[in-house]
Scaffold this active site. Sequence first.
Site, mmCIF file in Angstrom:
data_model
loop_
_atom_site.group_PDB
_atom_site.id
_atom_site.type_symbol
_atom_site.label_atom_id
_atom_site.label_comp_id
_atom_site.label_asym_id
_atom_site.label_seq_id
_atom_site.Cartn_x
_atom_site.Cartn_y
_atom_site.Cartn_z
ATOM 1 N N GLY A 19 -32.660 14.670 -2.405
ATOM 2 C CA GLY A 19 -33.784 14.917 -3.064
ATOM 3 C C GLY A 19 -33.480 14.841 -4.177
ATOM 4 N N LYS A 32 -12.106 6.376 4.202
ATOM 5 C CA LYS A 32 -12.572 7.394 2.903
ATOM 6 C C LYS A 32 -12.854 8.606 2.932
ATOM 7 C CE LYS A 32 -14.203 4.126 -0.684
ATOM 8 N NZ LYS A 32 -14.932 2.515 -1.222
ATOM 9 N N HIS A 90 -34.367 13.604 -8.040
ATOM 10 C CA HIS A 90 -32.777 13.912 -9.012
ATOM 11 C C HIS A 90 -33.319 12.575 -10.127
ATOM 12 C CE1 HIS A 90 -29.730 14.826 -11.256
ATOM 13 N NE2 HIS A 90 -29.165 13.405 -11.357
ATOM 14 N N ASP A 120 1.013 -1.290 0.188
ATOM 15 C CA ASP A 120 0.124 0.077 0.117
ATOM 16 C C ASP A 120 0.614 0.973 0.464
ATOM 17 O OD1 ASP A 120 -2.023 1.401 0.779
ATOM 18 O OD2 ASP A 120 -3.436 0.078 1.159
ATOM 19 N N GLN A 129 3.784 0.376 -2.175
ATOM 20 C CA GLN A 129 3.319 0.150 -4.236
ATOM 21 C C GLN A 129 4.484 0.819 -4.742
ATOM 22 O OE1 GLN A 129 -0.296 1.922 -4.595
ATOM 23 N NE2 GLN A 129 0.795 4.031 -5.031
ATOM 24 N N TYR A 139 -12.707 8.439 -12.789
ATOM 25 C CA TYR A 139 -12.581 7.352 -12.314
ATOM 26 C C TYR A 139 -12.923 6.069 -12.711
ATOM 27 C CZ TYR A 139 -13.725 3.622 -8.887
ATOM 28 O OH TYR A 139 -13.804 2.350 -8.500
#
Length: 330
Positions: free
Chosen positions: A201, A177, A203, A32, A54, A139
């Site tokens: 709310g 996170k 969407h 890591d 890493q 991402y």
Amino acid sequence: MSIIVTGAAGFIGSNLLQALNQRGETDIIAVDDLTDGEQFRNLADADIADYLDQNDFIERYARGDFGPVRALFHQGACASTLESNGRYMMENNYRYSCRLLEASLELGVPFLYASSAAVYGAGRTFREARRYERPLNVYGYSKFLFDQRVRRALPQARSQVVGLRYFNVYGPREGHKGRMASVAYHCYQQLRRDGRVVLFGEHDGFPAGGHLRDFVAVEDVARVNLHFLDHPQRSGIFNLGSGRARSFNEVALAVINSVRASADQPPLVLAQALESGLLGYREFPEALRARYQSHTCADLELLREAGYRDDFLSLEEGVGGYCRWLARSA
């Protein structure tokens, strides 16, 4: 023979370490980036043989310095769907993964890696086929592009290569996170801090709190990873979710009712949670409107064909257990 886990101090990586330890596996190399030193806490109760940064690891791995390796679980990545630095994302998620894949194929090491449901974007079909893949952010694109690299490599691969497209994973060891932690985590923290839960709310045609995601417990994610460890003849890209879409309202209710159960209070239905003020809504953020997955649900046909037959935890079971873990860890 060693087992290697990258992203070992992260959410899913650290839970995978725990699952391996429960099997008696301790010859594990954890990999890591501990620049955020607080993440060591996810490693502190794991039994491992060694830890490597890493950047130090990848060159040594490619040289074969670790001798025979039973499998490499590649869980390390930048997992923020809000990250806008595409150069960083592609180097960290795509290029690094390509180097590990190439080395694993050369060494004949089974390579099991974390893909993501983000590759599907705003689509309504969640099946492992190119025509359904339209990522909404860099991402998702980094994961999508690596999946394409794997698809090109699979026909010639002489060792196992497995990509697991994680849907909305929740569970222990995700607190680091921050904003990217699960809905269940944020609901629990809001309830403890503010005495109520506030969701997005309406969407995209979905009512307030009605957006649907496939929420899957991290315990199930670890079990599926170990299934493929046990079946090295199985290769491919597979969805990993519960196979059920549940609303944010249902997650919030599961959290509220778990906390109430711990205080010997009866469960509430949605209308009661709203009326009591335990649940409310806020305007959907403008910044997320163009890159938000309003609905996900894993098609599990290929996973079942690959021999995974176990039932997944229900939302209520998984969130209930998670809330009890959070309470013990406070």
